[in-house]
Design a protein around this motif. Sequence first.
Motif, PDB file in Angstrom:
ATOM      1  N   LEU A  78      24.997  74.689  17.126  1.00 27.33           N
ATOM      2  CA  LEU A  78      23.378  75.384  17.287  1.00 27.33           C
ATOM      3  C   LEU A  78      23.424  75.059  18.994  1.00 27.33           C
ATOM      4  O   LEU A  78      23.011  74.097  19.271  1.00 27.33           O
ATOM      5  CB  LEU A  78      22.339  74.670  16.687  1.00 27.33           C
ATOM      6  CG  LEU A  78      21.057  75.343  17.154  1.00 27.33           C
ATOM      7  CD1 LEU A  78      20.874  76.704  16.907  1.00 27.33           C
ATOM      8  CD2 LEU A  78      19.975  74.631  16.276  1.00 27.33           C
ATOM      9  N   VAL A  79      23.382  76.253  19.731  1.00 35.44           N
ATOM     10  CA  VAL A  79      22.870  76.136  21.133  1.00 35.44           C
ATOM     11  C   VAL A  79      21.415  76.945  20.984  1.00 35.44           C
ATOM     12  O   VAL A  79      21.525  78.029  21.004  1.00 35.44           O
ATOM     13  CB  VAL A  79      23.831  76.722  22.262  1.00 35.44           C
ATOM     14  CG1 VAL A  79      22.980  76.527  23.530  1.00 35.44           C
ATOM     15  CG2 VAL A  79      24.993  76.045  21.942  1.00 35.44           C
ATOM     16  N   TYR A  80      20.276  76.056  20.875  1.00 35.80           N
ATOM     17  CA  TYR A  80      19.142  76.820  20.565  1.00 35.80           C
ATOM     18  C   TYR A  80      18.934  78.104  21.440  1.00 35.80           C
ATOM     19  O   TYR A  80      18.440  79.050  20.890  1.00 35.80           O
ATOM     20  CB  TYR A  80      17.955  75.671  20.790  1.00 35.80           C
ATOM     21  CG  TYR A  80      16.751  76.462  19.862  1.00 35.80           C
ATOM     22  CD1 TYR A  80      16.437  76.299  18.350  1.00 35.80           C
ATOM     23  CD2 TYR A  80      15.855  77.011  20.547  1.00 35.80           C
ATOM     24  CE1 TYR A  80      15.532  76.821  17.648  1.00 35.80           C
ATOM     25  CE2 TYR A  80      14.719  77.693  19.889  1.00 35.80           C
ATOM     26  CZ  TYR A  80      14.645  77.424  18.428  1.00 35.80           C
ATOM     27  OH  TYR A  80      13.466  78.148  17.680  1.00 35.80           O
ATOM     28  N   HIS A  81      18.815  77.955  22.640  1.00 36.24           N
ATOM     29  CA  HIS A  81      18.400  79.308  23.349  1.00 36.24           C
ATOM     30  C   HIS A  81      19.478  80.325  23.319  1.00 36.24           C
ATOM     31  O   HIS A  81      18.903  81.450  23.425  1.00 36.24           O
ATOM     32  CB  HIS A  81      18.273  78.649  24.870  1.00 36.24           C
ATOM     33  CG  HIS A  81      19.501  78.571  25.589  1.00 36.24           C
ATOM     34  ND1 HIS A  81      20.483  77.283  25.800  1.00 36.24           N
ATOM     35  CD2 HIS A  81      20.236  79.368  26.188  1.00 36.24           C
ATOM     36  CE1 HIS A  81      21.463  77.541  26.487  1.00 36.24           C
ATOM     37  NE2 HIS A  81      21.518  78.972  26.919  1.00 36.24           N
ATOM     38  N   ARG A  82      20.750  80.041  22.961  1.00 38.97           N
ATOM     39  CA  ARG A  82      21.428  81.014  22.763  1.00 38.97           C
ATOM     40  C   ARG A  82      21.288  81.645  21.521  1.00 38.97           C
ATOM     41  O   ARG A  82      21.242  83.003  21.373  1.00 38.97           O
ATOM     42  CB  ARG A  82      22.960  80.495  22.922  1.00 38.97           C
ATOM     43  CG  ARG A  82      24.085  81.619  23.265  1.00 38.97           C
ATOM     44  CD  ARG A  82      25.373  81.136  23.383  1.00 38.97           C
ATOM     45  NE  ARG A  82      25.483  80.214  24.528  1.00 38.97           N
ATOM     46  CZ  ARG A  82      26.443  79.250  24.751  1.00 38.97           C
ATOM     47  NH1 ARG A  82      27.384  79.053  23.892  1.00 38.97           N
ATOM     48  NH2 ARG A  82      26.536  78.472  25.842  1.00 38.97           N
ATOM     49  N   ALA A  83      21.061  80.944  20.337  1.00 37.57           N
ATOM     50  CA  ALA A  83      20.590  81.287  19.191  1.00 37.57           C
ATOM     51  C   ALA A  83      19.380  82.081  19.142  1.00 37.57           C
ATOM     52  O   ALA A  83      19.318  83.334  18.621  1.00 37.57           O
ATOM     53  CB  ALA A  83      20.457  80.400  18.034  1.00 37.57           C
ATOM     54  N   SER A  84      18.649  81.803  19.906  1.00 36.99           N
ATOM     55  CA  SER A  84      17.196  82.474  20.127  1.00 36.99           C
ATOM     56  C   SER A  84      17.363  83.985  20.767  1.00 36.99           C
ATOM     57  O   SER A  84      16.876  84.957  20.365  1.00 36.99           O
ATOM     58  CB  SER A  84      16.122  81.798  20.740  1.00 36.99           C
ATOM     59  OG  SER A  84      16.351  81.890  22.215  1.00 36.99           O
TER      60      SER A  84
END
Lengths: 256, 256
Positions: A62-68
């Motif tokens: 999970l790369v949060y900003h990428r997933a967002s």
Amino acid sequence: MNYFIVYAHPEPRSLNGSLKDFAVAALVAAGHQVRVSDLYAMKFKASADAEDFPERDPGERLVYHRASGDAFHGGTQSPDVAAEQASLLWADAVILQFPLWWFSMPAILKGWVDRVFAHGFAIGVPKPGTKQWARYGEGTLAGRRGMIVTTTGAREEQLGPRGLNGPLEDILFPLTRGLLFYTGMDVVPSFVVYRTVRLPDERFTEVANAYVERLLTIQTTEPIPYRTENGGDFDERGVLQPSLGEGKSGFDVYRK
Amino acid sequence: MNYFIVYAHPEPRSLNGSLKDFAVAALVAAGHQVRVSDLYAMKFKASADAEDFPERDPGERLVYHRASGDAFHGGTQSPDVAAEQASLLWADAVILQFPLWWFSMPAILKGWVDRVFAHGFAIGVPKPGTKQWARYGEGTLAGRRGMIVTTTGAREEQLGPRGLNGPLEDILFPLTRGLLFYTGMDVVPSFVVYRTVRLPDERFTEVANAYVERLLTIQTTEPIPYRTENGGDFDERGVLQPSLGEGKSGFDVYRK
């Protein structure tokens, strides 16, 4: 005008709650549209985590900003996040109202920022026809007014220039410039209620009226003159031009 | 030495997770005691609310800091909060490690602060034999070292003096001085990893070793020379004496 008040206090009978109710009633009475996100009442999910992306491959790192960003562009965002973004887009004025806890927002409001200000929506927004980012005075929320409204038990002089805790305007810089201005909003000076623990009842009306006045005049209030990213004040490395901000230090150099 | 690392990242396989694992292994190998609060793994409750005080009269208006003081003094705190306080007291060095999200901590870590730094424990602590508060260089956590460890996708020059985003040292002031120093800790300069999105694998070992070096030398590293509240630098109103900080502005005046 459309006002969006994002409100974070755990007690409806608090000063914060009363101020919010008073302000909403006054705005409605003046013919405005108002939306309130009462984060505690909504039990808004505070922690940004993998559960925000149920359609993601759970085995993937999970790369949060990428997933967002993937969820934003793919239309698979969590409904609570998408609803908040819709209110931000609907608004002419965005108000973040909260008690100052440890010199910042309560966690539930920080979580609202972490989750709602998604990649592609609030960050990582390209400026069309350029290789620049649309941020710091440009971006998705350009054309809107933004204001921080906060309450604190501290005395005003202890949050003023050379005050014990530091100047509140500088303490709020990560929010006023780093969040509101970053996403394109014109940010007006914060509305602050000091020494709330000792606020006498007779002062409530005075404070509440001052808040309403600030809301009603938000469109004509002079914004904080923050320097934009793409207006020539910063060089290609993103460092302020040597000729600017002479004799200033700290966050003063970010204001024209 | 006893190290307490409070760690907030939603992905164990992240750079943050790898740095934390590397640091813990190195500290243990060097003979130190280490406790880690991995807030995401613990599913730490982020929002400070009435549920933190099950023994409180639910009909009573919630004043969070007052309720937290009652629970602290009455021994009725939530067990997760009491456990974190015990680790803070156990520690010689307290490390807050997190990715920089919107120029601050992820909400889950802000919630850890909001809930664990209770009234009577971290704030509202009287200085015995005086009418002063024990804060800003004095307090429950005096004698401990504190350090912020954070990672950011931004370039170093854009978080340096006159950089686009503002100087990171000033952006972190609400944490370094407003939280760690406030509760009595000696705060050493933050350890920051920049431009993490492009961090080449070969740089990982370099960065991780630098982190370990900072941890191993934390006791002898010169703390940031923040001015104390009760040392005479502030007058009785809590305003800096006129003779001090001349020619400085912003947060610079809070350092000797």
